[in-house]
Design an enzyme around this catalytic site. Structure first.
Site, mmCIF file in Angstrom:
data_model
loop_
_atom_site.group_PDB
_atom_site.id
_atom_site.type_symbol
_atom_site.label_atom_id
_atom_site.label_comp_id
_atom_site.label_asym_id
_atom_site.label_seq_id
_atom_site.Cartn_x
_atom_site.Cartn_y
_atom_site.Cartn_z
ATOM 1 N N ASN A 116 59.664 8.702 36.123
ATOM 2 C CA ASN A 116 60.410 7.598 37.109
ATOM 3 C C ASN A 116 61.452 6.885 36.244
ATOM 4 O OD1 ASN A 116 60.925 6.574 39.639
ATOM 5 N ND2 ASN A 116 59.603 4.857 39.116
ATOM 6 N N ASP A 166 53.153 12.713 28.254
ATOM 7 C CA ASP A 166 52.359 11.999 29.056
ATOM 8 C C ASP A 166 51.183 11.375 28.556
ATOM 9 O OD1 ASP A 166 50.293 12.081 31.373
ATOM 10 O OD2 ASP A 166 52.101 13.017 32.339
ATOM 11 N N LYS A 176 54.148 3.779 41.101
ATOM 12 C CA LYS A 176 53.769 2.659 41.828
ATOM 13 C C LYS A 176 54.104 2.703 43.241
ATOM 14 C CE LYS A 176 58.577 1.249 40.257
ATOM 15 N NZ LYS A 176 59.530 0.198 39.981
ATOM 16 N N SER A 192 48.720 -6.125 39.254
ATOM 17 C CA SER A 192 49.732 -6.622 40.378
ATOM 18 C C SER A 192 49.058 -7.602 41.066
ATOM 19 C CB SER A 192 49.998 -5.229 41.066
ATOM 20 O OG SER A 192 50.805 -5.610 42.267
ATOM 21 N N TYR A 239 47.526 3.157 45.717
ATOM 22 C CA TYR A 239 48.210 2.463 44.600
ATOM 23 C C TYR A 239 47.459 1.291 44.169
ATOM 24 C CZ TYR A 239 51.339 -0.529 41.967
ATOM 25 O OH TYR A 239 51.858 -1.581 41.034
ATOM 26 N N LYS A 286 44.924 -0.094 40.360
ATOM 27 C CA LYS A 286 44.956 -1.227 39.896
ATOM 28 C C LYS A 286 43.743 -1.993 39.825
ATOM 29 C CE LYS A 286 49.485 -1.200 38.818
ATOM 30 N NZ LYS A 286 49.736 -0.663 37.552
ATOM 31 N N PHE A 332 53.708 -10.812 40.282
ATOM 32 C CA PHE A 332 54.195 -10.850 41.599
ATOM 33 C C PHE A 332 55.291 -9.913 42.000
ATOM 34 C CE2 PHE A 332 51.195 -13.779 43.727
ATOM 35 C CZ PHE A 332 50.064 -13.787 42.605
ATOM 36 N N ASN A 375 62.414 1.099 48.226
ATOM 37 C CA ASN A 375 61.160 0.590 49.112
ATOM 38 C C ASN A 375 61.278 -0.953 48.870
ATOM 39 O OD1 ASN A 375 60.134 3.096 49.897
ATOM 40 N ND2 ASN A 375 59.346 3.336 47.938
ATOM 41 N N GLY A 424 50.668 -2.788 56.420
ATOM 42 C CA GLY A 424 50.354 -3.250 55.184
ATOM 43 C C GLY A 424 50.764 -4.372 54.449
HETATM 44 P P1 NAD Z 1 58.695 2.231 36.324
HETATM 45 O O1 NAD Z 1 58.323 3.338 37.170
HETATM 46 O O2 NAD Z 1 59.972 1.718 36.270
HETATM 47 O O3 NAD Z 1 57.912 2.304 35.140
HETATM 48 C C1 NAD Z 1 56.824 3.249 34.746
HETATM 49 C C2 NAD Z 1 57.144 4.007 33.574
HETATM 50 O O4 NAD Z 1 56.067 4.740 33.358
HETATM 51 C C3 NAD Z 1 58.340 4.909 34.034
HETATM 52 O O5 NAD Z 1 59.193 5.271 32.872
HETATM 53 C C4 NAD Z 1 57.547 6.456 34.205
HETATM 54 O O6 NAD Z 1 58.224 7.616 33.729
HETATM 55 C C5 NAD Z 1 56.306 6.365 32.899
HETATM 56 N N1 NAD Z 1 55.112 7.210 33.508
HETATM 57 C C6 NAD Z 1 54.474 7.367 34.441
HETATM 58 N N2 NAD Z 1 53.508 7.925 34.403
HETATM 59 C C7 NAD Z 1 53.249 8.106 33.284
HETATM 60 C C8 NAD Z 1 52.879 9.056 32.340
HETATM 61 N N3 NAD Z 1 51.508 9.796 33.114
HETATM 62 N N4 NAD Z 1 52.873 9.279 31.064
HETATM 63 C C9 NAD Z 1 53.855 8.781 30.585
HETATM 64 N N5 NAD Z 1 54.839 7.773 31.151
HETATM 65 C C10 NAD Z 1 54.533 7.744 32.524
HETATM 66 O O7 NAD Z 1 57.640 1.102 36.870
HETATM 67 P P2 NAD Z 1 57.750 -0.532 36.750
HETATM 68 O O8 NAD Z 1 58.331 -1.282 37.791
HETATM 69 O O9 NAD Z 1 58.464 -0.731 35.298
HETATM 70 O O10 NAD Z 1 56.431 -0.867 36.609
HETATM 71 C C11 NAD Z 1 55.677 -0.775 35.260
HETATM 72 C C12 NAD Z 1 53.984 -1.065 35.649
HETATM 73 O O11 NAD Z 1 54.177 -2.409 36.346
HETATM 74 C C13 NAD Z 1 53.440 -0.147 36.630
HETATM 75 O O12 NAD Z 1 52.068 0.209 35.922
HETATM 76 C C14 NAD Z 1 53.487 -0.801 37.781
HETATM 77 O O13 NAD Z 1 52.533 -0.408 38.636
HETATM 78 C C15 NAD Z 1 53.312 -1.937 37.567
HETATM 79 N N6 NAD Z 1 53.916 -3.212 38.427
HETATM 80 C C16 NAD Z 1 54.917 -3.274 38.921
HETATM 81 C C17 NAD Z 1 55.378 -3.802 39.940
HETATM 82 C C18 NAD Z 1 56.976 -3.894 40.448
HETATM 83 O O14 NAD Z 1 57.038 -4.392 41.503
HETATM 84 N N7 NAD Z 1 57.909 -3.373 39.736
HETATM 85 C C19 NAD Z 1 54.737 -5.127 40.456
HETATM 86 C C20 NAD Z 1 53.299 -4.952 39.954
HETATM 87 C C21 NAD Z 1 52.741 -4.329 38.906
HETATM 88 N N1 UDP Z 2 61.292 -6.184 53.082
HETATM 89 C C1 UDP Z 2 62.131 -5.956 54.270
HETATM 90 N N2 UDP Z 2 63.079 -4.870 54.175
HETATM 91 C C2 UDP Z 2 63.022 -3.885 53.164
HETATM 92 C C3 UDP Z 2 62.130 -4.005 52.138
HETATM 93 C C4 UDP Z 2 61.144 -5.052 52.097
HETATM 94 O O1 UDP Z 2 61.984 -6.790 55.151
HETATM 95 O O2 UDP Z 2 63.759 -2.942 53.241
HETATM 96 C C5 UDP Z 2 60.199 -7.206 53.011
HETATM 97 C C6 UDP Z 2 58.952 -6.834 53.166
HETATM 98 O O3 UDP Z 2 58.513 -6.644 54.511
HETATM 99 C C7 UDP Z 2 58.395 -7.939 52.274
HETATM 100 C C8 UDP Z 2 59.380 -8.298 51.323
HETATM 101 O O4 UDP Z 2 60.554 -7.761 51.797
HETATM 102 O O5 UDP Z 2 58.129 -9.098 53.194
HETATM 103 C C9 UDP Z 2 59.173 -8.063 49.852
HETATM 104 O O6 UDP Z 2 58.896 -6.660 49.967
HETATM 105 P P1 UDP Z 2 59.155 -5.565 48.738
HETATM 106 O O7 UDP Z 2 58.686 -4.172 49.064
HETATM 107 O O8 UDP Z 2 60.115 -5.825 47.858
HETATM 108 O O9 UDP Z 2 57.651 -6.153 47.834
HETATM 109 P P2 UDP Z 2 55.976 -6.054 48.279
HETATM 110 O O10 UDP Z 2 55.842 -5.768 49.820
HETATM 111 O O11 UDP Z 2 55.429 -5.267 47.366
HETATM 112 O O12 UDP Z 2 55.740 -7.638 48.121
#
Ligand code: NAD
Ligand code: UDP
Length: 352
Positions: free
Chosen positions: A47, A71, A97, A137, A161, A165, A190, A210, A308
């Site tokens: 990703n 991986d 994610k 998360s 998902y 976690k 957050f 998304n 959700g």
């Molecule tokens: P991202 O997808 O940008 O980064 C994840 C990275 O992991 C990517 O570079 C992907 O290629 C790599 N990856 C996935 N599976 C792999 C595997 N099996 N082996 C090696 N590499 C692998 O996501 P992000 O937004 O940077 O999120 C990082 C972490 O934080 C994730 O675990 C995600 O669940 C968590 N998180 C993200 C958010 C958010 O909103 N972005 C919120 C809460 C938690």
């Molecule tokens: N949201 C929205 N339109 C979109 C994407 C998100 O109204 O196209 C809203 C969603 O319902 C939530 C807030 O924005 O209230 C944050 O959503 P996001 O998907 O960024 O984060 P999460 O739902 O994981 O908190």
């Protein structure tokens, strides 16, 4: 580069960053490098793009860090990394994610996120590396009974998902119970948003985003027509959902703080902290803030609630402040400004 070096043996030891090419990982690499820490990256680019790593290196003017393309479920590769490198600790971002995708393909999520973490922990155990900072998360709080959310609130998950976690949190808890020498930080993020202020790295989602801020950014740059706001009848001040958006640079700094606290032994060996600002913003507030900083109008329509989604979610970040000396520094203006700076400079993300 900053001259602040919190780690004593920075020239000889390294931090393994799984998923380091991703959104949060790449920003954390910048913070590690600017604190004199040598990161080693493993990523399979499922990703992300190697371009993000090239940009981190050029941004930091650093000697290129070591990349293992592969991986985390590949035990042979992990064994090689831990044998070849002197790794002191691991920051574990690698994982899938996308909530909707996790509902459609649960086994892929359990295999990658949970299975991958088990392989990683086995390799760490075998090589006597017992410090890990894990990307958890706010999703583990499910639908919170009240806000702000504290770390001891009940946990639940409403999709695969979120369950990955929760499961990984349990696995890490069990590991620490068996061997309290393990140093484990569960960082509950957050809503990470924004980008590095340089505009050189940022979030580059595949396809239609998304998440709210990337969607707004793509509307602003003219790639999407209008934003659908999911729900206008929530019990919030303006009826739209409220979230705790946190600038990705603040979030990245939180990881450096956690590693530093473990190294200085100023915290318990097992800690769980929220990384949020403590302030919630509604969807409409985000839209208007983005319009202010970008000078663009964001057309929107109200649509049905998204399955959700909860009405309100924001952190009590006091524990992270008390234990780690960390607090978010950047506000909604900087979040929107930097998201827009990244998007407008890189309309195709890392593709050019
Ligand atoms: P991202 O997808 O940008 O980064 C994840 C990275 O992991 C990517 O570079 C992907 O290629 C790599 N990856 C996935 N599976 C792999 C595997 N099996 N082996 C090696 N590499 C692998 O996501 P992000 O937004 O940077 O999120 C990082 C972490 O934080 C994730 O675990 C995600 O669940 C968590 N998180 C993200 C958010 C958010 O909103 N972005 C919120 C809460 C938690
Ligand atoms: N949201 C929205 N339109 C979109 C994407 C998100 O109204 O196209 C809203 C969603 O319902 C939530 C807030 O924005 O209230 C944050 O959503 P996001 O998907 O960024 O984060 P999460 O739902 O994981 O908190």
């Amino acid at each position: 580069m900053s001259v602040n070096h919190p780690f004593n043996e920075t020239r000889t030891t390294s931090v393994l960053v799984t998923g380091g090419a991703g959104y949060i990982g790449s920003h954390t690499l910048v913070e590690l490098l600017s604190n004199g820490v040598r990161p080693i990256v493993i990523d399979n680019f499922e990703n992300s793009s190697p371009e993000s790593l090239r940009r981190v290196a050029s941004l930091c003017g650093s000697e290129p860090f070591t990349l293992y393309e592969g991986d985390i479920r590949d035990s042979g590769l992990l064994d090689r990394i831990f044998s070849e490198q002197k790794i002191e600790s691991v920051i574990h971002f690698a994982g899938l994610k996308a909530v909707g995708e996790s509902v459609r393909e649960p086994l892929r999520y359990y295999d990658n996120n949970v299975g991958g973490t088990v392989k990683l922990l086995e390799a760490m155990q075998a090589h006597d590396v017992q410090t890990i900072v894990f990307s958890s998360s706010a999703t583990v709080y499910g639908d919170p009974h009240t806000t702000p959310i504290k770390e001891d609130f009940p946990r639940s998950a409403v999709n695969p998902y979120g369950r990955t976690k929760l499961m990984i949190e349990e696995i890490l808890t069990d590991l620490h119970a068996t061997d309290p020498k393990w140093k484990i930080a569960l960082l509950r993020y957050f809503n990470p948003v924004g980008a590095h202020p340089s505009g050189v790295i940022g979030e580059d989602p595949n396809g239609i985003p998304n998440n709210l801020l990337p969607f707004i950014s793509k509307v602003a740059v003219g790639q999407l027509e209008e934003l659908s706001i999911f729900g206008d009848d929530y019990p919030t001040p303006d009826g739209t959902g409220v979230r705790d958006y946190i600038h990705v640079v603040d979030l990245a700094r939180g990881h450096v703080h956690a590693l530093r606290a473990f190294q200085k032994e100023t915290v318990p060996n097992f800690l769980t902290v929220n990384l949020g600002t403590g302030r919630g913003y509604s969807v409409l507030e985000m839209v208007h803030a983005f319009e202010r900083v970008s000078g663009k109008t964001i057309p929107y329509e109200f649509a049905a609630r998204r399955a959700g989604d909860v009405a309100t979610c924001f952190a009590d970040p006091a524990l992270a402040n008390r234990l780690l000396g960390w607090s978010a520094q950047l506000g909604i203006e900087e979040m929107c400004r930097d998201a827009w700076n990244w998007q407008s400079k890189n309309p195709e993300g890392f593709k050019r």
